[in-house]
Design an enzyme around this catalytic site. Structure first.
Site, PDB file in Angstrom:
ATOM      1  CG  HIS A 119     -42.724  63.790   9.367  1.00 44.75           C
ATOM      2  ND1 HIS A 119     -41.815  64.805   9.533  1.00 44.75           N
ATOM      3  CD2 HIS A 119     -43.490  63.770  10.498  1.00 44.75           C
ATOM      4  CE1 HIS A 119     -42.000  65.384  10.709  1.00 44.75           C
ATOM      5  NE2 HIS A 119     -43.012  64.775  11.304  1.00 44.75           N
ATOM      6  CG  ASP A 120     -43.656  58.736   6.611  1.00 42.83           C
ATOM      7  OD1 ASP A 120     -42.438  58.944   6.780  1.00 42.83           O
ATOM      8  OD2 ASP A 120     -44.356  58.098   7.409  1.00 42.83           O
TER       9      ASP A 120
END
Length: 311
Positions: free
Chosen positions: A241-242
């Site tokens: 994700h990040d």
């Protein structure tokens, strides 16, 4: 090459930690002014501690780290220890930080840097948007001095904490609404993109084969995280994700998206934190964000592995 002035706002968390390592491994591209932390995946006392542990692992002690808001603006706190572990970084043995937490509040640091930086700042936001929202409420003029905000958050389709909402925006939907409505140059990277970048066994093995403390730690964190986040979403490993935020800033050609009108649901208990994106903006609902829709997953993982080899 002109380095991009960058502040990373995060809530480490495993995927935040991998994103921080990717940024810390890219000093030629980023003038990393500081790392700010917020309550999110785990409480604030752990997110600031975890950010300092990652700085210690990367041996980037010169990057200052600040703690910010300990809770959302209005709603009760939401955390994700069931995904990231009780410490937020379960799965690897990380060094104790020697770098102290700086006393200035993260919101004050954000406001000050936006006002005094010689060039407009880019913000990479990897967690709930509480710190940035409070900064915009206290000093709305900083919206004019921010070059770009790249946010991991939201979902065009199904959420990951409720059927409607992704964790970062669900954790503080009122903060997300403030940020979206602030007139910023905003790029949103939703779950629909990050779920295209999966930590397959082959990609995990490539990190392990680096044979370095950073490679071993990253592989251990992602293996632990994948057993929970991957299985929960029916995929073969942890979605990155990040790290997609940092990868986008390093190589935007790996991603594709388009301008849309973005709104955040804050009133409905059933759909709290929902990102409502209209790909057909109108005069009354003009485009206010670039929303990414696709990514070259192999390219992101090659970038990550190559950069982590430098640490």
């Amino acid at each position: 090459m002109v380095r991009r002035p960058l502040i990373i706002d995060c809530d480490p968390g495993v995927d935040d930690a991998i994103a921080l390592l990717l940024a810390l491994a890219s000093p030629d591209e980023f003038d990393l002014l500081g790392i700010t932390t917020v309550a999110g995946n785990v409480p604030l006392h752990l997110t600031q501690y975890n950010a300092r542990r990652i700085g210690q692992l990367a041996q980037r002690w010169e990057v200052p780290i600040y703690a910010g808001c300990p809770r959302p603006i209005l709603r009760a706190p939401v955390t994700a220890e069931h995904v990231h572990g009780q410490t937020g970084l379960d799965g690897a043995t990380l060094p104790e930080p020697t770098q102290p937490l700086l006393p200035q509040h993260a919101v004050d640091f954000l406001i000050h840097q936006c006002k005094v930086a010689p060039a407009p700042i880019t913000l990479a936001t990897l967690g709930p948007l509480t710190n940035l929202a409070v900064a915009l409420v206290q000093a709305p003029e900083i919206a004019q001095t921010i070059d770009h905000v790249v946010t991991m958050g939201g979902a065009l389709g199904r959420g990951n904490v409720t059927p409607s909402a992704e964790f970062n925006l669900y954790a503080d939907p009122h903060a997300a609404r403030i940020v979206v409505e602030a007139g910023l140059n905003l790029t949103l990277i939703p779950l629909d993109v990050t779920h295209q970048v999966i930590t397959t066994p082959e990609r995990l093995a490539a990190l392990e084969s680096l044979g370095t403390p950073v490679g071993q730690a990253a592989a251990g964190l992602l293996r632990y995280y994948g057993q929970r986040e991957g299985e929960g979403n029916g995929v073969a490993g942890a979605p990155l994700h990040d790290p997609c935020v940092i990868a986008y800033l390093l190589n935007p050609d790996l991603f594709s998206g388009r301008p849309m009108h973005l709104a955040i649901e804050t009133d409905s208990p059933l759909c709290l934190g929902r990102t409502v994106a209209n790909p057909h903006p109108t005069e009354s609902t003009p485009a206010n964000a670039t929303i990414l829709e696709a990514v070259h997953g192999d390219g992101v993982y090659r970038l990550l592995t190559e950069r982590l080899a430098r640490l």
